[in-house]
Design an enzyme around this catalytic site. Structure first.
Site, PDB file in Angstrom:
ATOM      1  N   GLU A 138     -66.215  14.154 -22.615  1.00 44.31           N
ATOM      2  CA  GLU A 138     -66.994  15.376 -22.841  1.00 44.31           C
ATOM      3  C   GLU A 138     -68.278  15.059 -23.594  1.00 44.31           C
ATOM      4  O   GLU A 138     -69.290  15.745 -23.422  1.00 44.31           O
ATOM      5  CB  GLU A 138     -66.159  16.403 -23.610  1.00 44.31           C
ATOM      6  CG  GLU A 138     -66.720  17.818 -23.526  1.00 44.31           C
ATOM      7  CD  GLU A 138     -65.769  18.864 -24.065  1.00 44.31           C
ATOM      8  OE1 GLU A 138     -65.247  19.647 -23.260  1.00 44.31           O
ATOM      9  OE2 GLU A 138     -65.543  18.892 -25.296  1.00 44.31           O
ATOM     10  N   HIS A 171     -45.188  -1.527 -16.329  1.00 44.28           N
ATOM     11  CA  HIS A 171     -44.313  -1.231 -15.197  1.00 44.28           C
ATOM     12  C   HIS A 171     -44.889  -0.077 -14.382  1.00 44.28           C
ATOM     13  O   HIS A 171     -44.174   0.558 -13.608  1.00 44.28           O
ATOM     14  CB  HIS A 171     -42.909  -0.897 -15.700  1.00 44.28           C
ATOM     15  CG  HIS A 171     -42.296  -2.012 -16.485  1.00 44.28           C
ATOM     16  ND1 HIS A 171     -41.563  -3.024 -15.898  1.00 44.28           N
ATOM     17  CD2 HIS A 171     -42.348  -2.298 -17.810  1.00 44.28           C
ATOM     18  CE1 HIS A 171     -41.162  -3.875 -16.837  1.00 44.28           C
ATOM     19  NE2 HIS A 171     -41.636  -3.461 -18.004  1.00 44.28           N
ATOM     20  N   LYS A 204     -66.792  27.706 -16.987  1.00 44.24           N
ATOM     21  CA  LYS A 204     -66.364  29.017 -17.486  1.00 44.24           C
ATOM     22  C   LYS A 204     -67.072  30.136 -16.738  1.00 44.24           C
ATOM     23  O   LYS A 204     -66.467  31.154 -16.374  1.00 44.24           O
ATOM     24  CB  LYS A 204     -66.657  29.125 -18.987  1.00 44.24           C
ATOM     25  CG  LYS A 204     -65.792  28.246 -19.869  1.00 44.24           C
ATOM     26  CD  LYS A 204     -66.190  28.416 -21.327  1.00 44.24           C
ATOM     27  CE  LYS A 204     -65.393  27.501 -22.236  1.00 44.24           C
ATOM     28  NZ  LYS A 204     -65.829  27.620 -23.644  1.00 44.24           N
TER      29      LYS A 204
END
EC number: 5.3.1.9
Length: 528
Positions: A322, A351, A455
């Site tokens: 960000e 793994h 937004k």
């Protein structure tokens, strides 16, 4: 480079902070002295920029704001006595409130004391507190914390169902600078309804962490919530862990917040040194710049070899991406900057995706986080002379070696143990690194226009939904998607309208589809 030369390089580039017991090893980043020398003028500017930032310069020009998270752990640096006094007083208020909650001096109406916390927040208002809780909360904390960090109804239900028999002793933190951010607002409304459903007065369980004068602050004051703590406009969400955002939930869990602040302060002091080799944040910024050619061309893979640091990669993901993921530089040029961050933990990742790191696309550099202390107390032997912690250490060193042998760069950060001081130091180290790197590449690390754009786009979709439902409520006949779009003046939004209606139909909101679901244009749509 042979083993002897590597050993010499390790010693040449090793950074050690005696007070914190922290080591930083960048020897497996393959930059040379000429590269370092070429960046020194950029670092001189970065150090100067950072000094001005700490003095209170407008370091976030797009929002015309100071950037003051460094003042939180050293109020003497604050540019005015008023800011310094507020920082000191807020910390004292947080500690006093936490003590009263833990001792039962402040208690819920139907219980002797609070036992749990619901923390409602998003982004930096969740990721920092989640990381610190996972890393530092005692096994049996005075209050057990639960996070609502999304507007996912099923996720909210999961928390509320888990606490259905404990709501009467559950404190609620609502963390939002404005009070209008949809995710925490929605979470607060749903939690309020849950309390009302059990005939509990929400105000007697609620704490606001917000800006003075915000919508949330006004609600908390008018309803008489238990407490309100401030969020400052000079502290961004992703650097807010040392503010009320992080300190309130940490203190309530019994975490030593002063030790966390002290560790951050010690690291801040270390990362003010205007010499690359003697400044751990500068060494990290140098390594990031080298790996990605100053353009973020390689991803950062974060591998903490300690279960309690599992969420550090998620915390860094927001802090780095960000801050550095920007389209424009400070001069208005299009640059598309950023460093992608991902990771889980070692040795689990050996793994999972270390196979690709070792042999696949070399589009990354690794950051290994090492913790020297395996556990409190002695460990049993798994094999003769070998403990499970020896295996973990061996896996870290083996991964580092295997990566280097195949021309894959890595950084190793080593701390003596996971405690409040070292966690505070880690947070401060990466906060400063982000700031220095941003100066090197000439971007604003302290705003987030892309988040704001998202937004606004979501608000447009919700407005479109209101128009679609309003139309269908008035229409007496079923309509096609194209007809709906045309009638509400959104002919270019057919796909969005289809997805809105599909979601409403799946959630029993009265939407009826007639036709072939696999061919959206064939559908006729009405309300039941």
């Amino acid at each position: 480079m042979d083993a002897k030369a590597l050993w010499q390089r390790y010693q040449e580039w090793l950074y050690f902070h005696e007070g914190l017991g922290l080591y930083l090893d960048v020897s497996r980043m393959r930059f040379d002295d000429a590269f370092v020398k070429s960046l020194l003028p950029k670092f001189d500017k970065a150090f100067a920029d950072m000094a001005e930032l700490e003095k209170g310069a407008i370091a976030n020009p797009d929002e015309n704001r100071m950037v003051g998270h460094y003042w939180l752990r050293n109020p003497d640096l604050a540019p005015t006595p008023e800011i310094a006094q507020e920082i000191v007083q807020t910390l004292e208020q947080i500690e006093a409130f936490a003590e009263k909650i833990q001792t039962g001096a402040i208690h819920p109406p139907k219980a002797n004391r609070f036992t749990d916390i619901i923390s409602i927040g998003i982004g930096g208002s969740a990721l920092g507190p989640q990381f610190v809780a996972e890393a530092l909360a005692p096994e049996f904390p005075p209050l057990k914390i639960h996070f609502i960090d999304n507007t996912d109804p099923a996720g909210i239900d999961r928390i509320l169902t888990h606490l259905r028999n404990h709501l009467a002793s559950t404190l609620v933190l609502v963390i939002s600078k404005s009070g209008g951010t949809p995710e925490p607002r929605n979470g607060m409304i749903e939690v309020k309804k849950a309390y009302a459903g059990q005939n509990l007065d929400f105000a007697q369980y609620a704490v606001a962490i917000t800006s003075t004068g915000s919508n949330l602050d006004k609600v908390a004051q008018s309803e008489g919530w238990l407490a309100t703590f401030p969020m400052y406009d000079w502290v961004g969400g992703r650097t807010s862990e040392m503010s009320s955002v992080g300190l309130v939930p940490a203190a309530l869990q019994g975490i030593d917040v002063r030790a966390m602040l002290e560790g951050a302060k010690e690291m801040d002091d270390a990362t003010r040194v205007p010499e690359v080799k003697n400044n751990p944040a500068a060494l990290l910024a140098l390594s990031w710049y080298y790996s990605g050619n100053g353009k973020g061309e390689k991803d950062m893979v974060v591998l903490p070899y300690k279960d309690s640091l599992l969420l550090f990669s998620r915390y860094l993901q927001q802090l780095v991406m960000e801050s550095l993921g920007k389209e424009k530089d400070l001069d208005g040029n299009t640059v598309y900057q950023g460093i992608a961050v991902y990771g889980n933990k070692g040795s689990t990742d050996q793994h999972a995706y270390v196979q690709q790191l070792r042999e696949g696309v070399p589009n990354f550099f690794a950051t290994l986080i090492e913790v020297l202390e395996d556990r409190h107390g002695a460990s049993p032997e798994i094999d003769p002379g070998v403990t499970s912690g020896d295996y973990l250490s061996g896996f870290l060193l083996g991964t580092r070696q295997a990566l280097y042998e195949n021309q894959r760069d890595s950084i190793t950060v080593t701390i003596p143990q996971v405690n409040a001081r070292t966690v505070g130091a880690l947070v401060a180290l990466y906060e400063r690194t982000v700031g220095l790197y941003a100066s090197l590449v000439n971007i604003n690390a302290y705003h987030q226009p892309g988040v704001e754009a998202g937004k606004k786009a979501a608000a447009v979709i919700l407005d479109l939904q209101t128009k679609v439902v309003g139309l269908l409520q008035k229409e007496k006949t079923a309509l096609s998607l194209e007809q709906i779009a045309e009638k509400i003046g959104a002919a270019d939004q057919v796909e969005a309208i289809y997805k809105i209606l599909r979601h409403l139909q799946a959630n029993q909101r009265g939407v009826v589809f007639q036709g072939n679901l696999g061919q959206p244009s064939s559908l006729k749509i009405s309300l039941s």
